[in-house]
Design a protein around this motif. Structure first.
Motif, mmCIF file in Angstrom:
data_model
loop_
_atom_site.group_PDB
_atom_site.id
_atom_site.type_symbol
_atom_site.label_atom_id
_atom_site.label_comp_id
_atom_site.label_asym_id
_atom_site.label_seq_id
_atom_site.Cartn_x
_atom_site.Cartn_y
_atom_site.Cartn_z
ATOM 1 N N ASP A 138 25.219 21.265 19.604
ATOM 2 C CA ASP A 138 25.572 22.647 19.929
ATOM 3 C C ASP A 138 26.959 22.736 20.544
ATOM 4 O O ASP A 138 27.324 23.750 21.118
ATOM 5 N N GLY A 139 27.727 21.642 20.452
ATOM 6 C CA GLY A 139 29.077 21.651 21.003
ATOM 7 C C GLY A 139 29.190 20.830 22.270
ATOM 8 O O GLY A 139 30.296 20.581 22.746
ATOM 9 N N ARG A 140 28.057 20.347 22.775
ATOM 10 C CA ARG A 140 28.124 19.580 24.024
ATOM 11 C C ARG A 140 28.850 18.262 23.812
ATOM 12 O O ARG A 140 29.311 17.648 24.759
ATOM 13 N N TYR A 141 28.950 17.816 22.548
ATOM 14 C CA TYR A 141 29.634 16.548 22.281
ATOM 15 C C TYR A 141 31.044 16.759 21.741
ATOM 16 O O TYR A 141 31.636 15.854 21.154
ATOM 17 N N ALA A 142 31.578 17.960 21.942
ATOM 18 C CA ALA A 142 32.876 18.278 21.323
ATOM 19 C C ALA A 142 33.975 17.340 21.800
ATOM 20 O O ALA A 142 34.935 17.096 21.087
ATOM 21 N N SER A 143 33.846 16.787 23.011
ATOM 22 C CA SER A 143 34.930 15.923 23.496
ATOM 23 C C SER A 143 34.580 14.452 23.293
ATOM 24 O O SER A 143 35.211 13.578 23.884
ATOM 25 N N ASN A 144 33.593 14.179 22.463
ATOM 26 C CA ASN A 144 33.214 12.796 22.203
ATOM 27 C C ASN A 144 33.862 12.327 20.902
ATOM 28 O O ASN A 144 33.454 12.726 19.807
ATOM 29 N N GLY A 145 34.859 11.480 21.017
ATOM 30 C CA GLY A 145 35.634 11.059 19.850
ATOM 31 C C GLY A 145 34.785 10.381 18.783
ATOM 32 O O GLY A 145 35.005 10.576 17.591
ATOM 33 N N TRP A 146 33.801 9.599 19.201
ATOM 34 C CA TRP A 146 32.973 8.899 18.208
ATOM 35 C C TRP A 146 32.257 9.898 17.323
ATOM 36 O O TRP A 146 32.207 9.740 16.095
#
Lengths: 1012, 456, 216
Positions: free
Chosen positions: A604-612
């Protein structure tokens, strides 16, 4: 180039955009190959990376000039330090990893984990084999969490408004708040959380609501459709949740349900599903999967009969299916409205369900309305699947009297001014809710707004207080899995920057600022234990220690009943209501519908800053770094669109600009949009397009009547795979069940030409010979192997621009190919790691011998010897080698160093790298076995990709031992090696993919007997 | 007299102009060096030097940022660098061929162009030589390609054709240099004797190695020259054969072909002569060397272009035929992809420039038509570069696994490196023209028509 | 026209040519020697340490076993450096107020760790494992030299790749009985050839020279 995570999608050239069109063109063989490439060469010259002369650049200039003199190699080692402990922690052995059982939650999904730590640094997460929702596997999100833990962009400081503040200051603020609430019973106080799967959290919230009766609790999960949970529940009150026993089902019908990938318990589902997809002489049977869905999902790509159906036609299809099964219904016969294809699909599915009464299963999609769930439940009941393939687990309400409110009700109250205090726990409605703007405006009306979360988000910006929340690997807790099993979440490291766990923050509000999360959790379970039975402290300690060690709470010790109280209950037949509902209007296909789904990799966008996760190619489309509007070839043709064309999608006056992407097997006139992209406040800056503006309450998941306008320019998308046509090459062998079982097929598969090599045969060595087998029949294409490998082997993230240039670094890539008619294609997945060829073409061409063969049959890549001629990559027919074109590995960001696996070199600029079969694990096991004088048991060494795979499609081991699992896998008739005509003799081999469409005639005859 | 000559069919027209006298040779050729610097030369050299600066910039940035500033990727891990390398090495070949093989074959017409082409060879090899190092991911470890007793107790891998390149190219460079220098010795002596100031005399003298033109010297000289010619002859064949093995040892469809060595050598000579023509026409014009580089030279070179062009064309034909004949689906796809794939334009250019263009040289009129000759030679230079682009890039971008296919295009830095080497090459050439007699005076003097003829 | 060059210049030119050739030979020989010299490898070079710890004193003087301080040498890749408390287990009793032990006491009081300078250091791309070498009968001395004769710690050997390979190619030259692994100045009896052959067989010491053995 700094941290490659921070690459924006905007500043990029128009290269590579229309690739995908070629593929479809080649399906149709209309355009000549020449035309297809028209737009390739609009840009002859462009600089891959604008020259930024920063400190690093200058330094590297110096390095370069030193390099020119050939000095770099001759300089001897720098002086380094050894810093021993003052007081050595017990059990801690430098150089040996330690594992802790824990668990994670994402939305409604809970997975039990084992966290690997080196000298107290968590570096890798694995599934907990004894946890029912993991069974030893994990999904992509669990793998990525380790990067989130070390993410330098995580919220680190307590903030009041713009100013930094302290926890003490917050405690005081909380004190004032509490005093006021004690006066007014907590009137106007609202707590907003995500889905709560934690018993202690529930208890704490319960405590809060008890102390302040007027306070209210609301939950909001951006990627969850609220009503179905309650829908078709057997009993009123707290609704039980269905648990599916996939392994027991011979015929499965999925009504837009991505149960193999996108649902609570999907790891277990995948394991059970795959267990029925490996036909052999011993077990010739196979389950059959019917899927109706708008766009190919992971589940859909495994279907034996897949129907591309508009999202809004699923209820109708469910209705017709119910009718076809012969359930009593009123109203007009629904089937008339359906297209021929759909009717055919329904008839087949119904026939199969009938044939397999009690061994069949109908699964409603999470994002389908309550109606579909009711219909599905009725069908399962009617087919006698209750108790066999579907059972009901109690939803844990933590003894709360009332259900939590929804976000919508909260917003209404806020607008009404009924809210004076709002505490938000790690959820981000101001970005991810429908009508997010309205949420934001409503929040402005609240006098005191507090936010606790892992990151500073669109929501936190609207709050007076920002409280940095600890990661689950930094805090105590407990979680309840989809089937009710509970696990204790134990920390593996202190909060990196003094963040606090949610439990402690709530405790502070409750007036116990000194209460630690450890105490809260332990006390909760002590109470639980006490409530069930009188128990002595000693007994509880035993229970506690066991629970921590196992990662699963074995209630046996203290509790008589398993908590996973999975009982079977027939749902109450509220017939008439459903009867009327059976024939929902068949939607007119002319109107374009929008379908909103959580992003396959960003959720839902919570991982938007996760490069992997940003760089993990999304299943089916292989898109990275950003989203697109998925449409069918037909729709695209009608609108004159090609993949990558920017369009404006309008709906009721609101509109967004987004590139389109053509997906074979996509439903006509249906546009699938993924949430979770285009976050403003996320590490990498804005990546992709936020589609939320198009969503409204009541139309959160699909809506009809959108308009699409072509904007005339291209948006360069970063797709990993540009060509998804197999070109009639023998890459993926796909057989029907009959073919797989018939002898001649097996024979023809076994038939091989005699292959000779100019080079002398390698002497057969004693000792283990490593090999791998990948079962394409079990592979569902979820991509977990890719990201697990990235986590294990310190693989760099390169960013959108570099992906677009074809420089993605993943050691194991997932090739997805389409076959046949683009409107209803066969979809096949193939994970491609290094083949570890015995006659490796890469080895003979390296001038410095940086890649050589080991006695154990590994194709060794020696980073520190590599000078980077890249000849090996050219000469690799499988193209599994990856090159560090720039200094991709981030040597500077301290916290990222924390994540790295100390047993694997971090590669520098200018060297080649590739899959090593996780040689660090092999060597560790070998040394362990020698030091302890025990031979290496089969299955003792698992590669990262094998360990993570939910379907156990990957098997690794010693092929010199005929008894080993891998040898047995390779001995089957389905076994084949890739491009074996090249005589590379790969150590990695594949098992042919088997699909089970069944024999139509026989079925029809049976179905005529069955129905009527 | 012309009438007379026509009666004698056996006598071929002289290699150089008829009214050239001994003294003319020295005066006019040495004069180019001794004359004051002309504005034209300064401008030409200035422009070339600008490109040298561009080259330096490109290389510095390359070493600072890494190979990624180029367009290379996976699957196309080799790009401009290798294309340029092969192309430049090819250019060199004409020089060696003219100086060595034509010498052994007593083709006296070679004498008026050999010095110049040898110089060209040298500079081309210099330009080529930088690329194997530039294209390394970690260029500062280039010396690991040389076999030396390292403390690591490991050696380079002698099975790798890149390893063979190191030897092939370095040998080629050395021999070409020696050959060139030995040929220069008598002329250096001439320059020394013509020089006005003591300083210049000393300078030329040092290079002349005390040449006195004695019969003994001449004997030694002739022998050394002949030996070197013998030594250089196999190189004409070996060097580009080795270079071609860089590809044909690989298993990539479009590389893995036994026809490569001969077809690369032919291609090399083809491009080499094209380059000679391209350079010699302007120089002949600006320095008024029509008497020394006569129509007959140009005619011969055009013929060689035609022949080698035909061989190259045959190479293309065979590649295509074998691809079909082998029945190997990958080979077949490779050819179809070349012709109809996204890089169809590359193939089109190659066929036009390398196969169709030289066909005009069947006609004598075209062979001696200087503008046509010049244009054709330019086209062939371009065509041969693009041919290498086809072999390297187009073969790689779609090989065995469609799932890993990709596209390639050069970046700004790719192009500036290529243009940079042009600059380097031309700058060196300008210095050569200005600093050293560009035609072999000693040998030309032998060709001066003997006065006796006149007396007849 | 007068002679341009003095007749001696012939000799000069010949000398120059010969000199150039010799020069190349000399330079390469020097380079060869330099990269194997102690100067380059830092062998027998002592480093600045917070405490002038003497292995000579503790090993030969007091006869303390290696594992007393390097506790994990038999179980882990990393031999282990004694933590402050280990040192204090003795030094809380003896030399309790020796000036040069001040940093140690300081560390215990403040909890700040001691920061030693690495002496035996390998590049990050080399994955050495102590436990397996101990298990296979390679003595501490074989790599670290006679630490019992080192008042201040220094590298006993070059620790260059070639040096590693010497043993990995023929462990018989260095292998010793397990009970002798920790002893200093061990003398094989009757001779290393004999003992080596026996032990290699007995301990099944088959070290690999595969790249992945050390580089991963």
């Amino acid at each position: 180039m700094g941290n490659p995570v921070f690459v924006q999608i905007e500043n990029s050239t128009g290269r590579q955009a229309p690739r995908y069109w070629r593929t479809l063109a080649e399906y149709r063989n209309k355009e000549s190959l020449a035309e297809q490439s028209s737009a390739e060469f609009t840009h002859a010259i462009d600089d891959p990376s604008p020259m930024q002369v920063g400190r690093r650049t200058v330094l590297s200039y110096l390095a370069a000039s030193a390099g020119l003199a050939g000095l770099s190699a001759c300089t001897s080692l720098p002086e380094r330090e050894i810093v021993p402990f003052v007081q050595q922690p017990e059990y801690l052995v430098p150089g040996k990893p330690r594992y802790y059982a824990t668990a994670m939650q994402m939305g409604d999904r809970v997975v039990g984990l084992l966290a690997e730590t080196h000298l107290g640094r968590p570096t890798k997460l694995e599934g907990n084999p004894s946890h029912p929702a993991s069974l030893g596997a994990t999904g992509i999100f669990a793998q990525a969490e380790i990067l989130t833990l070390w993410d330098p962009d995580r919220a680190a400081t307590v903030r009041r408004g713009r100013n930094t503040s302290t926890w003490a200051a917050f405690a005081i603020e909380a004190g004032h708040l509490r005093e006021r609430m004690q006066r007014d019973q907590g009137r106007g106080f609202r707590l907003l959380t995500g889905a709560v799967r934690s018993p202690s959290m529930l208890a704490t919230i319960g405590e809060l609501l008890r102390q302040f009766p007027e306070a209210r609790w609301h939950t909001f999960e951006a990627a969850r459709r609220e009503e179905p949970a309650a829908a078709g529940s057997p009993s009123s009150g707290n609704p039980p949740v269905p648990v599916y026993r996939i392994a027991a089902a011979d015929a499965i019908v999925s009504l837009d349900a991505d149960f193999l990938h996108g649902m609570p318990g999907s790891l277990a589902h995948a394991r059970e599903f795959a267990s029925r997809r490996r036909p052999s002489a011993e077990q010739p049977s196979m389950n059959r999967l019917y899927v109706a869905e708008p766009t190919p999902s992971v589940t859909g790509s495994c279907a034996d009969h897949r129907l591309a159906a508009r999202c809004d036609s699923i209820p109708a299809i469910a209705g017709v299916l119910r009718e076809e099964l012969g359930l009593p219904s009123q109203g007009p016969a629904a089937s008339r409205g359906l297209g021929a294809e759909a009717r055919e699909w329904v008839r087949k599915a119904a026939a199969d369900l009938q044939r397999n009464r009690g061994r069949s299963l109908v699964i409603p999609g999470e994002f389908q309305p309550a109606l579909v769930h009711q219909l599905a439940n009725q069908m399962n009941a009617f087919l006698g699947n209750e108790g066999s393939t579907v059972v009901w687990a109690d939803a844990d309400t933590g003894g709360l009297s009332s259900e939590p409110g929804t976000l919508q009700s909260l917003v209404e109250d806020m607008e009404a001014g009924a809210v004076n205090t709002l505490l938000i726990l790690d959820t981000n409605p101001a970005y991810s809710a429908p009508e997010a703007k309205r949420v934001a405006q409503a929040m402005e009306k609240v006098a005191l707004r507090l936010h606790a979360g892992l990151y500073e988000t669109e929501t936190s910006r609207l709050c007076h207080w920002n409280l940095p929340m600890a990661h689950f690997l930094e805090s105590w807790g407990d979680l309840r899995a989809f089937d009710g099993t509970c696990s204790i979440v134990q920390p593996t490291i202190r909060p990196l920057k003094g963040q606090k766990p949610a439990l402690e923050i709530l405790a502070t509000v409750l007036g116990a600022p000194l209460m630690t999360d450890a105490e809260i959790v332990r006390n909760h379970w002590r109470r639980e234990a006490a409530s069930n039975r009188e128990s002595e402290a000693a007994e509880f300690d035993l229970f506690w220690r066991r629970s921590l060690r196992d990662g699963v709470i074995r209630r046996g010790i203290l509790f008589n009943s398993e908590v996973s109280a999975v009982g079977s209950r027939a749902p109450v037949e509220n017939g008439p209501a459903v009867g009327r509902a059976v024939a929902p209007p068949i939607p007119s296909d002319s109107k374009i519908e929008l379908v909103f789904r959580p992003d396959p990799t960003l959720y839902d966008g919570r991982y938007a800053s996760n490069g992997w996760l940003q760089e993990l190619p999304k299943p089916i489309t292989s898109l990275t770094w950003g989203n697109a509007a998925l449409i069918s070839a037909g729709t695209a043709g009608r609108l004159g669109l090609e993949s990558g064309d920017a369009v404006e999608i309008g709906l009721g006056g609101r509109s967004i600009e987004i590139p389109v992407w053509i997906v074979p097997g996509h439903a006509e006139n249906s546009v699938v949009l993924h949430l979770g992209n285009g976050r403003e406040k996320a590490g990498g800056g804005r990546v992709g397009v936020d589609v939320n503006p198009l969503r409204t309450w009541g139309a959160e998941w699909n809506v009809r009547g959108a308009t699409i306008r072509k904007l005339g320019h291209q948006v360069p998308l970063a797709a990993r795979q540009h060509h998804q046509n197999m070109e009639n090459r023998d890459l993926i062998r796909s057989w029907t069940l009959d073919e797989a079982l018939s002898k001649e097929k097996a024979a023809s598969a076994a038939l091989k030409p005699e292959l000779l090599s100019l080079y002398p045969e390698r002497p057969v060595r004693d000792g283990p010979q490593w090999g791998m087998s990948i079962d394409l029949s079990a592979c569902i294409g979820c991509g977990a192997c890719t990201i697990a490998c990235q986590a294990e082997n310190n693989i760099s993230v390169v960013g959108a621009e570099e992906v677009r240039r074809g420089r993605i670094m993943h050691w194991i890539r997932l090739d997805t190919y389409f076959e046949g008619d683009p409107s209803a294609p066969g979809i096949y997945h193939q994970p491609v790691p290094c083949m570890q060829c015995e006659n490796a073409p890469c080895e003979v061409v390296c001038p410095v011998g940086a890649t050589a063969h080991s006695e154990e049959g590994l194709n060794q890549m020696v980073y520190n010897r590599c000078v980077g001629t890249r000849y090996c990559s050219n000469n690799c027919p499988y193209k599994v080698r990856r090159f560090n074109f720039f200094q991709y590995a981030d040597y500077e960001t301290g916290s990222l160093k924390g994540q790295r696996n100390p047993d694997v070199s971090v590669r520098s600029r200018g060297v080649m790298e590739k899959c090593t079969y996780c040689v660090q694990r092999i060597e560790a096991a070998k040394i362990r076995s020698k030091v302890n004088d025990q031979p290496i048991a089969d299955g003792q060494i698992v590669t990262a990709c094998q360990q993570v795979c939910p379907t156990e499609a990957i098997v690794f081991g010693n092929i010199a031992d005929p008894g080993s699992k891998v040898s047995r896998a390779k001995s089957g008739s389905r076994n084949y090696t890739l491009l074996d005509e090249l005589n590379t003799r790969p150590r990695t081999s594949y098992l042919a993919c088997v699909r089970n469409p069944g024999n139509d005639l026989a079925e029809l005859r049976e179905s005529e007997g069955g129905t009527v | 007299m012309p009438a007379l000559r026509q009666l004698d069919p056996l006598e071929r027209p002289p290699v150089i102009g008829e009214d050239v006298r001994y003294e003319d040779v020295n005066r006019r050729i040495a004069g180019i060096v001794t004359a004051p610097t002309s504005k034209g030369w300064l401008i030409g050299f200035g422009v070339a030097f600008l490109f040298v600066m561009l080259f330096m910039a490109a290389v510095t940035y390359l070493f600072a940022r890494g190979i990624g500033i180029w367009g290379v990727n996976v699957p196309v891990a080799w790009g401009f660098a290798i294309v340029n390398f092969v192309w430049w090495i090819g250019i060199g070949h004409a020089g060696t061929l003219i100086s060595a093989i034509l010498l052994l074959l007593h083709q006296e017409w070679r004498t008026s162009i050999n010095r110049f082409t040898e110089a060209m060879t040298l500079f081309a090899v210099a330009c080529a030589g930088v690329f194997p190092i530039l294209h390394l991911g970690r260029p500062w470890f280039f010396y690991w390609l040389f076999p030396y007793p390292s403390e690591m107790q490991i050696w380079p891998q002698f099975r790798s054709p890149l390893m063979w390149d190191v030897f092939a190219v370095s040998t080629y460079g050395t021999v070409s240099l020696l050959f060139w220098y030995v040929g220069l010795i008598p002329d250096f002596a001439t320059m020394r004797d013509l020089a006005q100031t003591r300083g210049k005399r000393l300078l030329w003298g040092v290079f002349a190695l005390g040449w006195r033109g004695s019969a003994h010297h001449w004997k030694q000289y002739q022998m050394a020259y002949l030996l070197l010619a013998g030594l250089a002859t196999p190189l004409v064949v070996s060097v580009h054969s080795i270079v071609s093995l860089d590809f044909s040892v690989g298993i990539v469809p479009g590389w893995h072909s036994t026809i490569f060595p001969p077809y690369f050598v032919a291609g090399a000579i083809f491009s080499g002569f094209a380059m000679v023509v391209t350079l010699i026409l302007p120089i002949r014009h600006f320095y008024h060397l029509e008497d020394f580089i006569t129509i007959r030279h140009l005619d011969n070179m055009a013929k060689i272009l035609l022949v080698t062009g035909l061989i190259v064309g045959y190479g293309y034909l065979m590649e295509t035929f074998i691809a079909w004949y082998s029945g190997n689906i990958f080979e077949r796809f490779m050819v179809l992809n070349r012709i109809f794939g996204p890089y169809w334009w590359v193939w089109a250019i190659v066929i036009f420039c390398n196969v169709m263009t030289p066909q005009i040289f069947w006609s004598k009129r075209m062979r001696v038509n200087l503008p046509v000759l010049f244009a054709a030679s330019l086209a062939i230079n371009v065509g041969m570069w693009v041919e290498r682009y086809m072999i390297v890039v187009v073969s790689l971008h779609r090989d065995f696994m469609p799932g890993a296919w990709g596209m390639y295009s050069g970046t700004f830095w790719d192009w500036s490196t290529l243009l940079g080497t042009f600059g380097l090459f031309l700058a060196l050439l300008f210095l050569f023209i200005r600093g050293i007699p560009m035609l072999s005076m000693a040998e030309l003097r032998e060709l001066v028509p003997s006065p006796r003829k006149e007396r007849k | 026209m007068s002679q341009l060059f003095h007749p001696a210049s012939n000799a000069l030119s010949r000398f120059l040519i010969a000199g150039a050739l010799c020069g190349i030979a000399v330079i390469s020989t020097l380079a060869y020697a330099y990269f194997r010299s102690d100067y380059f490898t830092h062998r027998s070079l002592t480093q600045q340490q917070p405490i002038p710890f003497s292995h000579a004193h503790h090993v030969s003087g007091l006869g303390i076993e290696c594992q007393y301080c390097h506790t994990t040498v038999e179980v882990s890749s990393y031999a282990g450096i004694p933590n402050t408390e280990t040192c204090m287990s003795c030094h809380s009793q003896i030399w309790t107020n020796a000036a040069y032990l001040a940093p140690l006491r300081e560390s215990l009081r403040t909890g700040n760790r001691l920061r030693w300078t690495r002496v035996n250091d390998l590049p990050d791309y080399v994955f050495f494992n102590h436990s397996i070498h101990i298990k296979k009968g390679i003595g501490c001395e074989s790599c670290h030299g006679r630490v019992d004769k080192m008042p201040l710690m220094s590298k006993g050997h070059s620790l260059q790749m070639g040096w590693c390979l010497d043993c990995h190619r023929d462990p018989g030259k260095f292998i010793r009985p397990r009970e002798e692994v920790y002893s200093m100045g061990y003398v094989p009896n009757p001779s290393q050839e004999v003992v080596g052959k026996k032990l290699v067989a007995a301990y099944d010491a088959k070290p690999k020279t595969d790249c992945y053995t050390c580089h991963r």
